[in-house]
Design an enzyme around this catalytic site. Structure first.
Site, PDB file in Angstrom:
ATOM      1  N   SER A   5       7.755   2.137   7.129  1.00 13.22           N
ATOM      2  CA  SER A   5       8.523   3.858   6.314  1.00 13.22           C
ATOM      3  C   SER A   5      10.072   4.161   7.690  1.00 13.22           C
ATOM      4  O   SER A   5      10.774   4.476   5.977  1.00 13.22           O
ATOM      5  CB  SER A   5       7.786   5.091   6.416  1.00 13.22           C
ATOM      6  OG  SER A   5       6.633   4.411   5.295  1.00 13.22           O
TER       7      SER A   5
ATOM      8  N   LYS B 190      -5.166  10.515   1.330  1.00 20.93           N
ATOM      9  CA  LYS B 190      -4.412  11.170   0.778  1.00 20.93           C
ATOM     10  C   LYS B 190      -4.983  12.387  -0.072  1.00 20.93           C
ATOM     11  O   LYS B 190      -4.119  12.405  -0.849  1.00 20.93           O
ATOM     12  CB  LYS B 190      -3.911   9.889   0.397  1.00 20.93           C
ATOM     13  CG  LYS B 190      -3.596   8.884   1.081  1.00 20.93           C
ATOM     14  CD  LYS B 190      -2.546   7.735  -0.156  1.00 20.93           C
ATOM     15  CE  LYS B 190      -1.681   6.615   0.875  1.00 20.93           C
ATOM     16  NZ  LYS B 190      -1.319   5.283  -0.358  1.00 20.93           N
TER      17      LYS B 190
ATOM     18  N   ALA C  51     -11.741   1.953  -3.242  1.00 23.18           N
ATOM     19  CA  ALA C  51     -11.406   2.609  -4.068  1.00 23.18           C
ATOM     20  C   ALA C  51     -11.154   4.254  -3.458  1.00 23.18           C
ATOM     21  O   ALA C  51     -11.506   5.790  -3.131  1.00 23.18           O
ATOM     22  CB  ALA C  51     -12.702   2.851  -5.172  1.00 23.18           C
TER      23      ALA C  51
ATOM     24  N   ALA D  98      -5.476   5.429  -2.588  1.00 18.90           N
ATOM     25  CA  ALA D  98      -4.330   4.448  -2.522  1.00 18.90           C
ATOM     26  C   ALA D  98      -4.884   4.205  -3.708  1.00 18.90           C
ATOM     27  O   ALA D  98      -3.852   3.938  -4.752  1.00 18.90           O
ATOM     28  CB  ALA D  98      -4.387   3.345  -1.786  1.00 18.90           C
TER      29      ALA D  98
ATOM     30  N   GLY E 221       2.325  -5.885  -0.257  1.00 19.45           N
ATOM     31  CA  GLY E 221       3.153  -5.068  -0.585  1.00 19.45           C
ATOM     32  C   GLY E 221       3.996  -4.687  -0.455  1.00 19.45           C
ATOM     33  O   GLY E 221       4.624  -3.040  -0.541  1.00 19.45           O
TER      34      GLY E 221
HETATM   35  P1  NDP Z   1      -8.847   4.741   2.123  1.00 18.63           P
HETATM   36  O1  NDP Z   1      -8.292   4.753   3.558  1.00 18.63           O
HETATM   37  O2  NDP Z   1      -8.370   6.375   1.967  1.00 18.63           O
HETATM   38  O3  NDP Z   1      -9.039   3.237   1.628  1.00 18.63           O
HETATM   39  C1  NDP Z   1      -9.617   2.581   1.771  1.00 18.63           C
HETATM   40  C2  NDP Z   1     -10.037   1.301   0.884  1.00 18.63           C
HETATM   41  O4  NDP Z   1     -10.864   0.499   1.319  1.00 18.63           O
HETATM   42  C3  NDP Z   1     -11.903   2.198   0.585  1.00 18.63           C
HETATM   43  O5  NDP Z   1     -12.303   1.220  -0.845  1.00 18.63           O
HETATM   44  C4  NDP Z   1     -12.653   0.876   1.721  1.00 18.63           C
HETATM   45  O6  NDP Z   1     -14.340   1.198   1.410  1.00 18.63           O
HETATM   46  C5  NDP Z   1     -12.254  -0.511   1.496  1.00 18.63           C
HETATM   47  N1  NDP Z   1     -12.825  -0.548   2.569  1.00 18.63           N
HETATM   48  C6  NDP Z   1     -11.961  -0.323   3.866  1.00 18.63           C
HETATM   49  N2  NDP Z   1     -12.435  -1.133   4.702  1.00 18.63           N
HETATM   50  C7  NDP Z   1     -13.378  -1.877   4.084  1.00 18.63           C
HETATM   51  C8  NDP Z   1     -13.899  -3.601   5.289  1.00 18.63           C
HETATM   52  N3  NDP Z   1     -14.203  -3.642   5.964  1.00 18.63           N
HETATM   53  N4  NDP Z   1     -14.657  -3.808   3.670  1.00 18.63           N
HETATM   54  C9  NDP Z   1     -14.288  -3.873   2.163  1.00 18.63           C
HETATM   55  N5  NDP Z   1     -13.320  -2.706   1.837  1.00 18.63           N
HETATM   56  C10 NDP Z   1     -12.889  -2.099   2.819  1.00 18.63           C
HETATM   57  O7  NDP Z   1      -7.379   3.838   2.201  1.00 18.63           O
HETATM   58  P2  NDP Z   1      -5.928   3.657   0.916  1.00 18.63           P
HETATM   59  O8  NDP Z   1      -6.189   3.462   0.172  1.00 18.63           O
HETATM   60  O9  NDP Z   1      -5.010   4.885   1.602  1.00 18.63           O
HETATM   61  O10 NDP Z   1      -5.099   2.730   1.590  1.00 18.63           O
HETATM   62  C11 NDP Z   1      -5.464   0.978   1.282  1.00 18.63           C
HETATM   63  C12 NDP Z   1      -4.552   0.450   1.838  1.00 18.63           C
HETATM   64  O11 NDP Z   1      -3.109   0.159   0.879  1.00 18.63           O
HETATM   65  C13 NDP Z   1      -4.335   0.290   2.965  1.00 18.63           C
HETATM   66  O12 NDP Z   1      -4.188  -0.781   3.711  1.00 18.63           O
HETATM   67  C14 NDP Z   1      -2.644   0.618   2.947  1.00 18.63           C
HETATM   68  O13 NDP Z   1      -1.378   0.666   4.190  1.00 18.63           O
HETATM   69  C15 NDP Z   1      -2.019   0.092   1.622  1.00 18.63           C
HETATM   70  N6  NDP Z   1      -0.751   1.300   0.939  1.00 18.63           N
HETATM   71  C16 NDP Z   1       0.079   0.289   0.766  1.00 18.63           C
HETATM   72  C17 NDP Z   1       1.310   1.012  -0.188  1.00 18.63           C
HETATM   73  C18 NDP Z   1       1.939  -0.018  -0.352  1.00 18.63           C
HETATM   74  O14 NDP Z   1       3.246   0.732  -0.385  1.00 18.63           O
HETATM   75  N7  NDP Z   1       2.386  -1.252   0.023  1.00 18.63           N
HETATM   76  C19 NDP Z   1       0.917   2.105  -0.432  1.00 18.63           C
HETATM   77  C20 NDP Z   1      -0.430   2.733  -0.392  1.00 18.63           C
HETATM   78  C21 NDP Z   1      -1.669   2.543   0.648  1.00 18.63           C
HETATM   79  P3  NDP Z   1     -15.041   2.615   1.239  1.00 18.63           P
HETATM   80  O15 NDP Z   1     -14.373   3.484   0.020  1.00 18.63           O
HETATM   81  O16 NDP Z   1     -16.321   1.505   1.380  1.00 18.63           O
HETATM   82  O17 NDP Z   1     -14.833   3.060   2.828  1.00 18.63           O
END
Ligand code: NDP
Length: 283
Positions: free
Chosen positions: A27, A76, A138, A141, A250
């Site tokens: 960013s 977030k 879930a 994002a 992305g």
């Molecule tokens: P959060 O921390 O809010 O959510 C993470 C998610 O990933 C949860 O659903 C979690 O599952 C899951 N997860 C994490 N580790 C594992 C694993 N080992 N196995 C299975 N599921 C897993 O993160 P965000 O939603 O904010 O972001 C998610 C991704 O999207 C990030 O990598 C971020 O960088 C990317 N992103 C990219 C953007 C872009 O502009 N390209 C914009 C926004 C985000 P559980 O609920 O079970 O913990």
């Protein structure tokens, strides 16, 4: 009489991104390029902040004159309680990725959904209307992208997550907007092939590999990884090896959601194409 010249310097407007981890974030580069192209003067910092320090860090940034923040993994949803006013799309998402500090108040918005949609539809020419869509993850994002995806009237939208309860809660929350359901990774229905699979887990960033549902991919499936890297992400490698029609990281969403944030802060929408080009982003 001595001739004294007093130079008054206006402090440069400060912005930044708070997350944990955040060192991988591009960013700062993107916002510096936007600033250059739109002839704006600003500073944009990387701000690593663990969850227990989020409130202190946001308040301190505000107190010291900061103008705006991007909020990323994993803050977030947590940041909602610090916000005084929210845009409609942030309310719908229940997640915020952009803060603006004005007149002592904190405004929250969410530019993730519009960023993804612009990349899918405008940059990549991928049709979402009538598509069967699978979202993996879930978290914050996913919250931001569901409503804009449903507005495009897909045929179905399935959310698969490691913790089923979180996916189910999102399906209930968004069900008034369209056909959303939830399942675990190992229970993804595969009777109809998916047109679009979006990886919105943060597993790749942490070097982990969830059990991506291989049977959900066919040679007509577009795979889009919200995560991005200078080399292919684990999900994009997996998608290619599983025979997806196209596998995209992305970068485009990153640049598009950043452009929306920049517009909110500076009142000018930068052209994203030259920035995507200038960053020499791998396919
Ligand atoms: P959060 O921390 O809010 O959510 C993470 C998610 O990933 C949860 O659903 C979690 O599952 C899951 N997860 C994490 N580790 C594992 C694993 N080992 N196995 C299975 N599921 C897993 O993160 P965000 O939603 O904010 O972001 C998610 C991704 O999207 C990030 O990598 C971020 O960088 C990317 N992103 C990219 C953007 C872009 O502009 N390209 C914009 C926004 C985000 P559980 O609920 O079970 O913990």
């Amino acid at each position: 009489m001595t001739d004294k010249t007093v130079t008054v310097t206006t402090p440069i407007d400060r912005y930044g991104v708070m997350g944990d981890p955040v060192s991988h974030s591009r960013s700062p580069v993107i916002h510096r390029l936007f600033a250059l192209h739109t002839q704006q003067s600003l500073q944009y910092e990387l701000l690593p902040v663990p969850p227990e320090k989020l409130e202190i860090a946001v308040r301190q940034f505000q107190r010291t004159g900061g103008k705006g923040l991007n909020i990323t993994v994993p803050h977030k949803t947590e940041v909602l309680r610090l916000v005084d006013q929210m845009s409609e799309r942030a309310v719908t998402a229940g997640a915020v990725n952009t803060l603006s500090f004005k007149g002592g108040e904190i405004y929250g918005d969410n530019t993730d959904g519009i960023g993804l949609l612009r990349d899918l539809v405008v940059n990549l020419n991928i049709s979402v209307e009538d598509a069967n869509i699978l979202i993996l993850g879930a978290g914050g994002a996913t919250r931001g992208i569901i409503a804009p995806l449903l507005e495009m009237q897909p045929k179905s939208l399935m959310i698969a997550n490691r913790s089923l309860g979180k996916a189910e809660a999102l399906a209930v929350h968004f069900s008034r907007l369209g056909p959303v359901s939830a399942c675990r990774f190992n229970a993804v229905p595969v009777s109809t092939p998916y047109d679009l699979i979006i990886n919105a887990t943060s597993a790749g960033v942490k070097g982990e590999a969830p059990p991506y549902p291989i049977d959900a991919i066919s040679d007509t499936t577009y795979c889009y990884d919200l995560s991005y890297g200078l080399s292919p992400t684990p999900f994009s490698v997996w998608a290619r090896e599983a025979g997806a029609r196209q596998s995209v990281m992305g970068w485009g969403m990153l640049v598009e959601q950043a452009a929306e944030s920049f517009n909110l802060w500076r009142g000018v929408r930068p052209d994203t194409a030259p920035v995507l080009k200038q960053m020499s982003i791998p396919a």
